[in-house]
Design a protein around this motif. Structure first.
Motif, PDB file in Angstrom:
ATOM      1  N   ARG A   1      -5.186 -33.684 -44.243  1.00  0.00           N
ATOM      2  CA  ARG A   1      -6.316 -33.159 -43.483  1.00  0.00           C
ATOM      3  C   ARG A   1      -6.294 -33.764 -42.081  1.00  0.00           C
ATOM      4  O   ARG A   1      -6.143 -34.978 -41.928  1.00  0.00           O
TER       5      ARG A   1
ATOM      6  N   LYS B   1     -11.619 -25.218 -30.776  1.00  0.00           N
ATOM      7  CA  LYS B   1     -10.849 -24.750 -31.914  1.00  0.00           C
ATOM      8  C   LYS B   1      -9.897 -25.820 -32.447  1.00  0.00           C
ATOM      9  O   LYS B   1      -9.881 -26.107 -33.641  1.00  0.00           O
ATOM     10  N   TYR B   2      -9.110 -26.397 -31.564  1.00  0.00           N
ATOM     11  CA  TYR B   2      -8.142 -27.400 -32.026  1.00  0.00           C
ATOM     12  C   TYR B   2      -8.746 -28.792 -32.065  1.00  0.00           C
ATOM     13  O   TYR B   2      -8.222 -29.686 -32.724  1.00  0.00           O
TER      14      TYR B   2
ATOM     15  N   PHE C   1       2.519 -23.850 -36.513  1.00  0.00           N
ATOM     16  CA  PHE C   1       1.135 -23.648 -36.072  1.00  0.00           C
ATOM     17  C   PHE C   1       0.679 -24.898 -35.329  1.00  0.00           C
ATOM     18  O   PHE C   1       1.318 -25.939 -35.424  1.00  0.00           O
TER      19      PHE C   1
ATOM     20  N   ARG D   1      -5.094 -28.355 -36.180  1.00  0.00           N
ATOM     21  CA  ARG D   1      -6.470 -28.257 -35.713  1.00  0.00           C
ATOM     22  C   ARG D   1      -7.373 -29.158 -36.539  1.00  0.00           C
ATOM     23  O   ARG D   1      -7.162 -29.361 -37.729  1.00  0.00           O
ATOM     24  N   GLU D   2      -8.367 -29.680 -35.875  1.00  0.00           N
ATOM     25  CA  GLU D   2      -9.341 -30.533 -36.535  1.00  0.00           C
ATOM     26  C   GLU D   2     -10.008 -29.759 -37.647  1.00  0.00           C
ATOM     27  O   GLU D   2     -10.392 -28.598 -37.453  1.00  0.00           O
ATOM     28  N   GLY D   3     -10.186 -30.407 -38.801  1.00  0.00           N
ATOM     29  CA  GLY D   3     -10.892 -29.744 -39.893  1.00  0.00           C
ATOM     30  C   GLY D   3     -10.002 -28.846 -40.720  1.00  0.00           C
ATOM     31  O   GLY D   3     -10.496 -28.071 -41.536  1.00  0.00           O
ATOM     32  N   LEU D   4      -8.683 -28.926 -40.535  1.00  0.00           N
ATOM     33  CA  LEU D   4      -7.759 -28.161 -41.377  1.00  0.00           C
ATOM     34  C   LEU D   4      -7.221 -29.064 -42.476  1.00  0.00           C
ATOM     35  O   LEU D   4      -6.688 -30.131 -42.206  1.00  0.00           O
ATOM     36  N   ALA D   5      -7.397 -28.618 -43.717  1.00  0.00           N
ATOM     37  CA  ALA D   5      -6.831 -29.338 -44.864  1.00  0.00           C
ATOM     38  C   ALA D   5      -5.879 -28.402 -45.575  1.00  0.00           C
ATOM     39  O   ALA D   5      -6.170 -27.212 -45.743  1.00  0.00           O
TER      40      ALA D   5
ATOM     41  N   VAL E   1      -2.070 -19.634 -41.778  1.00  0.00           N
ATOM     42  CA  VAL E   1      -1.761 -20.913 -42.414  1.00  0.00           C
ATOM     43  C   VAL E   1      -2.500 -20.988 -43.757  1.00  0.00           C
ATOM     44  O   VAL E   1      -3.706 -20.747 -43.804  1.00  0.00           O
TER      45      VAL E   1
ATOM     46  N   VAL F   1      -4.605 -22.548 -46.387  1.00  0.00           N
ATOM     47  CA  VAL F   1      -5.488 -23.704 -46.258  1.00  0.00           C
ATOM     48  C   VAL F   1      -6.150 -24.072 -47.586  1.00  0.00           C
ATOM     49  O   VAL F   1      -6.374 -23.217 -48.443  1.00  0.00           O
ATOM     50  N   LEU F   2      -6.446 -25.345 -47.742  1.00  0.00           N
ATOM     51  CA  LEU F   2      -7.366 -25.786 -48.805  1.00  0.00           C
ATOM     52  C   LEU F   2      -8.778 -25.616 -48.261  1.00  0.00           C
ATOM     53  O   LEU F   2      -9.676 -25.169 -48.944  1.00  0.00           O
ATOM     54  N   SER F   3      -8.944 -26.011 -46.997  1.00  0.00           N
ATOM     55  CA  SER F   3     -10.203 -25.750 -46.300  1.00  0.00           C
ATOM     56  C   SER F   3      -9.935 -25.803 -44.812  1.00  0.00           C
ATOM     57  O   SER F   3      -8.941 -26.384 -44.370  1.00  0.00           O
ATOM     58  N   CYS F   4     -10.819 -25.177 -44.055  1.00  0.00           N
ATOM     59  CA  CYS F   4     -10.612 -25.158 -42.607  1.00  0.00           C
ATOM     60  C   CYS F   4     -11.920 -24.850 -41.896  1.00  0.00           C
ATOM     61  O   CYS F   4     -12.679 -23.997 -42.335  1.00  0.00           O
ATOM     62  N   ALA F   5     -12.167 -25.572 -40.814  1.00  0.00           N
ATOM     63  CA  ALA F   5     -13.302 -25.246 -39.958  1.00  0.00           C
ATOM     64  C   ALA F   5     -13.012 -23.885 -39.338  1.00  0.00           C
ATOM     65  O   ALA F   5     -11.865 -23.580 -39.030  1.00  0.00           O
TER      66      ALA F   5
ATOM     67  N   HIS G   1     -13.599 -20.906 -36.399  1.00  0.00           N
ATOM     68  CA  HIS G   1     -13.881 -20.751 -34.988  1.00  0.00           C
ATOM     69  C   HIS G   1     -13.840 -19.259 -34.682  1.00  0.00           C
ATOM     70  O   HIS G   1     -13.037 -18.542 -35.293  1.00  0.00           O
TER      71      HIS G   1
ATOM     72  N   ASP H   1     -10.812 -16.538 -35.288  1.00  0.00           N
ATOM     73  CA  ASP H   1      -9.834 -16.889 -36.324  1.00  0.00           C
ATOM     74  C   ASP H   1      -9.585 -15.698 -37.233  1.00  0.00           C
ATOM     75  O   ASP H   1     -10.522 -14.976 -37.589  1.00  0.00           O
TER      76      ASP H   1
END
Ligand SMILES: [Zn+2]
Ligand SMILES: [Zn+2]
Lengths: 305, 141
Positions: A8, A25-26, A283, A286-290, B107, B109-113, B115, B118
């Protein structure tokens, strides 16, 4: 499936925190990556992103005892500045093992930024059990094998190849790989030339499911920033072609880069890789991507209208 | 002492609303009540035609009729993903262990903020996420 690594991103920006609408975004936080394997938590770097990570852990899991291995790639300010805001470090029930370059006084440097005039709270106020481990070779953390390797960066920096089962993650942030290309003169002439690297260096990236790679600069900006210690788009493309990881996350975004610039850089890497039919999922981190560290499965074909 | 506590104590003596003669809270009042930010999924190529407005703080996307956002597509799991809106109005998506994955900007994802702008792929559908503002109730004149 869940037995591999997950990652993450909590901070993806290089050099200095860059909040603002053009970086939403990033993200604007400086480097911090959380890696998990079963109950094992590894954190790579303590940039400003670490503050939100510890807030999230407290929200989700409360104040129960937490063991964390903190790996420092190097001690430049953008990689340590969040450390005084790592709430888990202040709780005596927690255990923190800090891994850092063997030739640097890691504890001294961390306490230095918290001393006297710099910060209101000293390192000694961090009551977690803290152990400092110099990195001298490969090591293991809770079932994760970590192979460190040196990266060309002012003052030095470490890359980490981490493996649990079949899951392989490489974190190679702060680096200017062109400096260790054996055909550096040729690369200076033709920036898109294939770099020739030592084989044991390339070996660190081969077979990786995910490589997190410093790609701070566009090629034109890099021309003005040679020697500053960071990679350009062409360097990233070339490393992808030579080592063929499943996925590459461009990382350590330039503070000058807006979200659009960062998106365009990732598009440009993909465009060049498509020209040579290299199928690698690239890619921008980005912050908050797990995500799972595993070979990605393509999504089902889109429905026809 | 926790770092944030320390900062809080240092800052507390100043009460901005009462500096001088100006009551900032009153003089700078603005009509924020009634404005609501909501997430929307705009179908790009999808098994549904209309835009989907995400109501509330959590919505499950799935094939199951009890999901808040139903996608009738065999490539979508019964409970496929969850879209959340946190108290600060920030949206995120989380895969709920689906068979075919949840993708943000391609991508997995398991989770993602999330925006605005997107792209989200779930099953055989692609949406673009965005946020809209709406007014609740009446507007006074
Ligand atoms: Zn850095
Ligand atoms: Zn650095």
């Amino acid at each position: 499936m869940s037995d591999g690594l997950t990652i993450r991103f909590w901070g993806t920006r290089g050099s200095i925190p860059t909040p603002g609408r053009s970086t939403e975004k990033y993200g604007g936080n400086t480097p911090c990556i959380e890696v998990r394997h079963r109950d094992t938590r590894i954190v790579v770097d303590a940039g400003s992103g670490i503050r939100e990570m510890s807030t999230k852990w407290l929200d989700e899991e409360g104040v129960g005892p937490t063991n964390v291995s903190l790996l420092f790639t190097h001690l430049h300010w953008d990689h340590i500045q969040g450390f005084p805001f790592f709430a888990h470090g202040y709780m005596s029930q927690n255990e923190l093992v800090v891994f850092g370059e063997a030739d640097k006084p890691v504890e001294e440097l961390l306490s230095g930024q918290m001393s006297g005039d710099y910060f209101p709270v000293e390192l000694s106020a961090m009551r977690a059990k803290m152990v400092f481990r110099p990195i001298v070779g490969p090591f293991e953390v809770g079932g994760v094998h970590v192979t460190p390797f040196p990266l060309p960066h002012p003052g030095g920096s470490l890359g980490f190849r981490m493996q649990a089962g079949d899951s392989v993650l490489v974190v190679a942030t702060d680096s200017e790989l062109d400096l260790i290309a054996q055909n550096r003169d040729e690369v200076l002439e033709d920036h898109e030339a294939s770099r020739s690297y030592a084989d044991d260096f390339l070996e660190m990236f081969r077979g990786a499911n995910l490589v997190v790679l410093d790609c701070q600069y566009t090629d034109s900006i890099y021309a003005q920033r040679t020697g500053w210690g960071h990679n350009s788009v062409a360097t990233a493309v070339d490393l992808c072609r030579q080592t063929r990881p499943d996925m590459v996350a461009l990382y350590h975004h330039d503070p000058q880069s807006s979200d659009d610039t960062v998106s365009n850089m990732a598009d440009e890497v993909n465009r060049r890789l498509a020209q040579t039919k290299d199928r690698i999922l690239v890619f921008a981190a980005r912050e908050g991507l797990a995500m799972r560290v595993a070979k990605p499965k393509p999504p089902p074909a889109l429905i026809k209208d | 002492m926790n770092v944030d506590d320390a900062a809080e104590q240092t800052l507390r003596p100043f009460k901005l609303e009462t500096i001088g003669e100006t009551d900032l809270a009153r003089d700078f009042d603005r009509p924020t009540t009634g404005i609501r930010v909501m997430g929307v999924l705009l179908p790009v190529q999808a098994c549904v035609k209309d835009r989907i407005v995400i109501v509330g703080s959590s919505a499950v996307v799935g094939r199951d009729p009890t999901a808040e956002i139903v996608l009738p597509d065999s490539a979508v799991s019964k409970r496929h993903a969850r879209i959340r809106c946190d108290p600060d109005g920030l949206y995120s998506i989380e895969d709920l262990g689906s068979s075919n994955g949840t993708y943000v900007d391609n991508v997995p994802v398991l989770s993602c903020a999330l925006h605005g702008g997107d792209s989200i792929r779930i099953g055989r559908s692609m949406f673009v996420f965005d946020r809209i503002r709406s007014f609740e109730g009446t507007t006074e004149t």
